[in-house]
Design a protein around this motif. Structure first.
Motif, mmCIF file in Angstrom:
data_model
loop_
_atom_site.group_PDB
_atom_site.id
_atom_site.type_symbol
_atom_site.label_atom_id
_atom_site.label_comp_id
_atom_site.label_asym_id
_atom_site.label_seq_id
_atom_site.Cartn_x
_atom_site.Cartn_y
_atom_site.Cartn_z
ATOM 1 N N LYS A 61 -29.957 9.031 21.044
ATOM 2 C CA LYS A 61 -31.004 8.281 21.732
ATOM 3 C C LYS A 61 -32.363 8.563 21.100
ATOM 4 C CE LYS A 61 -28.624 8.346 26.221
ATOM 5 N NZ LYS A 61 -28.704 8.790 27.643
ATOM 6 N N LYS A 62 -33.140 7.513 20.908
ATOM 7 C CA LYS A 62 -34.486 7.666 20.361
ATOM 8 C C LYS A 62 -35.493 7.803 21.504
ATOM 9 C CE LYS A 62 -33.417 4.868 16.282
ATOM 10 N NZ LYS A 62 -33.790 3.654 15.517
ATOM 11 N N ASP A 63 -35.392 8.927 22.186
ATOM 12 C CA ASP A 63 -36.305 9.183 23.304
ATOM 13 C C ASP A 63 -37.080 10.480 23.113
ATOM 14 O OD1 ASP A 63 -34.304 11.028 23.653
ATOM 15 O OD2 ASP A 63 -33.719 10.377 25.660
ATOM 16 N N GLY A 64 -37.049 11.006 21.882
ATOM 17 C CA GLY A 64 -37.781 12.237 21.588
ATOM 18 C C GLY A 64 -37.030 13.505 21.895
ATOM 19 N N SER A 65 -35.803 13.388 22.431
ATOM 20 C CA SER A 65 -35.070 14.583 22.850
ATOM 21 C C SER A 65 -34.161 15.159 21.765
ATOM 22 C CB SER A 65 -34.215 14.261 24.082
ATOM 23 O OG SER A 65 -33.219 13.300 23.771
ATOM 24 N N ALA A 66 -33.954 14.407 20.680
ATOM 25 C CA ALA A 66 -33.029 14.864 19.639
ATOM 26 C C ALA A 66 -33.697 15.881 18.720
ATOM 27 C CB ALA A 66 -32.527 13.674 18.821
ATOM 28 N N VAL A 67 -32.908 16.843 18.294
ATOM 29 C CA VAL A 67 -33.366 17.774 17.263
ATOM 30 C C VAL A 67 -33.363 17.038 15.925
ATOM 31 C CG1 VAL A 67 -32.821 19.892 15.996
ATOM 32 C CG2 VAL A 67 -32.554 19.824 18.484
ATOM 33 N N CYS A 68 -34.394 17.246 15.133
ATOM 34 C CA CYS A 68 -34.483 16.606 13.813
ATOM 35 C C CYS A 68 -34.676 17.667 12.743
ATOM 36 C CB CYS A 68 -35.635 15.612 13.774
ATOM 37 S SG CYS A 68 -35.854 14.807 12.159
ATOM 38 N N TYR A 69 -33.878 17.567 11.697
ATOM 39 C CA TYR A 69 -33.974 18.452 10.535
ATOM 40 C C TYR A 69 -34.619 17.648 9.414
ATOM 41 C CZ TYR A 69 -32.233 21.083 6.446
ATOM 42 O OH TYR A 69 -32.109 21.774 5.270
ATOM 43 N N LEU A 126 -38.539 19.603 16.256
ATOM 44 C CA LEU A 126 -38.595 19.291 14.831
ATOM 45 C C LEU A 126 -38.444 20.551 13.986
ATOM 46 C CD1 LEU A 126 -39.033 17.231 12.540
ATOM 47 C CD2 LEU A 126 -41.503 17.610 12.803
ATOM 48 N N ILE A 127 -37.497 20.500 13.041
ATOM 49 C CA ILE A 127 -37.264 21.580 12.083
ATOM 50 C C ILE A 127 -37.744 21.102 10.715
ATOM 51 C CG2 ILE A 127 -35.519 23.013 10.929
ATOM 52 C CD1 ILE A 127 -33.706 22.403 13.413
ATOM 53 N N GLN A 140 -33.933 27.699 17.851
ATOM 54 C CA GLN A 140 -35.354 27.640 18.161
ATOM 55 C C GLN A 140 -35.845 26.221 18.462
ATOM 56 O OE1 GLN A 140 -37.668 30.181 18.586
ATOM 57 N NE2 GLN A 140 -35.760 31.346 18.711
ATOM 58 N N ALA A 141 -35.096 25.213 17.965
ATOM 59 C CA ALA A 141 -35.470 23.819 18.238
ATOM 60 C C ALA A 141 -34.829 23.285 19.511
ATOM 61 C CB ALA A 141 -35.090 22.944 17.052
ATOM 62 N N GLY A 142 -34.120 24.159 20.227
ATOM 63 C CA GLY A 142 -33.614 23.798 21.543
ATOM 64 C C GLY A 142 -32.306 23.050 21.573
ATOM 65 N N HIS A 143 -31.518 23.106 20.493
ATOM 66 C CA HIS A 143 -30.210 22.448 20.528
ATOM 67 C C HIS A 143 -29.319 23.156 21.545
ATOM 68 C CE1 HIS A 143 -26.360 20.788 19.369
ATOM 69 N NE2 HIS A 143 -26.966 19.940 18.546
ATOM 70 N N PRO A 144 -28.721 22.441 22.474
ATOM 71 C CA PRO A 144 -27.966 23.090 23.562
ATOM 72 C C PRO A 144 -26.765 23.900 23.093
ATOM 73 C CG PRO A 144 -27.635 20.701 23.576
ATOM 74 C CD PRO A 144 -28.766 20.973 22.637
ATOM 75 N N ASP A 145 -26.189 23.565 21.956
ATOM 76 C CA ASP A 145 -25.005 24.291 21.485
ATOM 77 C C ASP A 145 -25.346 25.618 20.801
ATOM 78 O OD1 ASP A 145 -23.572 22.166 22.405
ATOM 79 O OD2 ASP A 145 -23.080 21.334 20.417
ATOM 80 N N PHE A 146 -26.638 25.900 20.638
ATOM 81 C CA PHE A 146 -27.027 27.084 19.884
ATOM 82 C C PHE A 146 -27.945 28.024 20.682
ATOM 83 C CE2 PHE A 146 -25.570 24.097 16.809
ATOM 84 C CZ PHE A 146 -24.957 24.855 15.830
ATOM 85 N N GLN A 147 -27.840 27.932 21.989
ATOM 86 C CA GLN A 147 -28.613 28.808 22.851
ATOM 87 C C GLN A 147 -27.809 30.058 23.211
ATOM 88 O OE1 GLN A 147 -31.903 27.903 23.182
ATOM 89 N NE2 GLN A 147 -31.075 26.365 21.779
ATOM 90 N N ALA A 148 -28.516 31.156 23.387
ATOM 91 C CA ALA A 148 -27.846 32.414 23.712
ATOM 92 C C ALA A 148 -27.173 32.311 25.077
ATOM 93 C CB ALA A 148 -28.863 33.555 23.710
ATOM 94 N N LYS A 149 -25.966 32.845 25.145
ATOM 95 C CA LYS A 149 -25.230 32.843 26.407
ATOM 96 C C LYS A 149 -25.721 33.976 27.299
ATOM 97 C CE LYS A 149 -21.018 30.686 24.636
ATOM 98 N NZ LYS A 149 -19.537 30.827 24.458
ATOM 99 N N LYS A 150 -25.900 33.662 28.576
ATOM 100 C CA LYS A 150 -26.360 34.667 29.529
ATOM 101 C C LYS A 150 -25.185 35.321 30.218
ATOM 102 C CE LYS A 150 -30.730 32.290 30.368
ATOM 103 N NZ LYS A 150 -31.629 31.661 31.354
#
Length: 371
Positions: free
Chosen positions: A129-137, A215-216, A361-371
């Protein structure tokens, strides 16, 4: 071949035809010139991308066409110049990569800081989706006249299949628009390189492909000037940056094993005008205390003679001491190889480390630390 706006790339001779390719800044077009009729006809390539034409020999009209694109791996085709038929060659093994059919390729031009129109290639999965929520490399180089021509990258595909937008910038310093494009990002004109990169990031954000928090930015080797000065000039634009085996301390490059070779591209401190240009492109010299810098991973090769390891090392240390953002700045030292490696195990590890850090660091949900 008349002089034209497109650059003339490779040329080769066959029995009855002379072959040549041109490039419009990104994509290749191929032609055959008939010795008898003195006419040139375009060869219809199977896909738009990067191509070269190789006659088998000068006693036949059989030709090999080598072709790759943003969506197609390197493929060899057989071409008969008399029948004008192109078909896959037995030299190319059959392949199938997941997600390729879902890739959307957009090739556009964006306005840079001085009004110059700069090519930009954007790849993404059709479901993004082009709503600004996607991580971009976003990656770039812009040196030595090296152009960002289309190529198939399994590294990019790994990102695309994770819903990451991949942007290839065609900044000045490459040769996308010929020799003048190269010299517009060379020595004293080098600022255009990172300013084109910044303008590309602004375009992606303004058009809702991504946002500053997602943005990366990435630059490798001479592209270290691009990413280093982009984040020191516009730290607010990036969530994370990858500075890979990077030229980060341009004023001191002369004092390294590859230094004299680099003076031909960037300049020498022995010339007052070029020395000022080197200062301007020196990321280390532009780190300012109390600035909120993005998360950064600097990578250096302990056995790297091209970009000595203290270049990214000094940049990492300066950022660690100066940043006020609270975001991590890491130095990753690779002891297994130099500038690059053909050892895939090491290469995959290095890219996995860089990508996972940046995606975290760019907030991708699959790469966040597990609590």
């Amino acid at each position: 071949m008349p002089e034209q706006a497109a650059t003339i790339d490779n040329m080769a001779r066959g029995k009855d035809f002379f072959y040549f390719t041109t490039n419009d800044g990104i994509n290749t077009r191929a032609y055959q010139y008939n010795f008898l009729s003195s006419k040139s006809d375009e060869i219809k390539l199977p896909v738009s991308g990067t191509a070269s034409v190789m006659p088998v020999n000068i006693t036949s009209n059989d030709v090999l066409i080598l072709l790759t694109s943003w969506k197609q791996p390197f493929t060899i085709y057989n071409y008969n110049a008399l029948t004008r038929v192109v078909k896959p060659s037995a030299w190319t093994a059959k392949f199938s990569y997941p997600g390729v059919d879902d890739i959307v390729v957009e090739e556009t031009e964006i306005k840079s800081h001085d009004g110059t129109m700069v090519p930009l290639t954007i790849l993404y999965n059709k479901n993004v989706k082009k709503d600004g929520s996607a991580v971009c490399y976003m990656t770039g180089y812009g040196a030595y006249g090296v152009s960002g021509t289309p190529y198939f990258s399994t590294y990019s595909l790994a990102l695309l299949n994770k819903g990451v937008i991949v942007a290839e910038t065609h900044v000045r310093g490459g040769s996308e628009k010929g020799e003048s494009w190269y010299k517009a990002g060379y020595k004293t004109t080098k600022p255009n390189t990172w300013k084109d990169f910044i303008a590309s990031g602004e375009y992606l954000i303004n058009n809702h492909y991504t946002s500053a928090s997602h943005l990366i930015g990435e630059g490798t080797s001479a592209g270290g000037i691009l990413i280093g000065r982009a984040i020191t000039e516009r730290p607010d634009l990036f969530a994370a940056a990858i500075s890979n085996v990077s030229c980060s301390n341009a004023l001191r490059m002369e004092n390294s094993p590859n230094g004299l070779n680099n003076t031909k591209e960037f300049g020498t401190v022995k010339d007052s005008v070029e020395a000022r240009a080197l200062y301007e492109m020196d990321a280390f010299q532009h780190v300012k205390d109390g600035t909120k810098y993005p998360a950064v991973i600097c990578v250096g090769g302990m056995n790297d003679p091209r970009v000595i390891v203290w270049q990214p090392g000094k940049f990492a240390a300066a950022l660690q001491n100066a940043t006020a953002s609270g975001k991590p700045v890491l130095l990753a030292v690779n002891y297994d190889n130099g500038h690059f490696t053909e050892n895939k195990e090491i290469a995959y590890r290095n890219f996995a480390n860089m990508f996972s850090f940046a995606l975290w660091q760019a907030g991708h949900p699959d790469f966040q630390a597990k609590k």
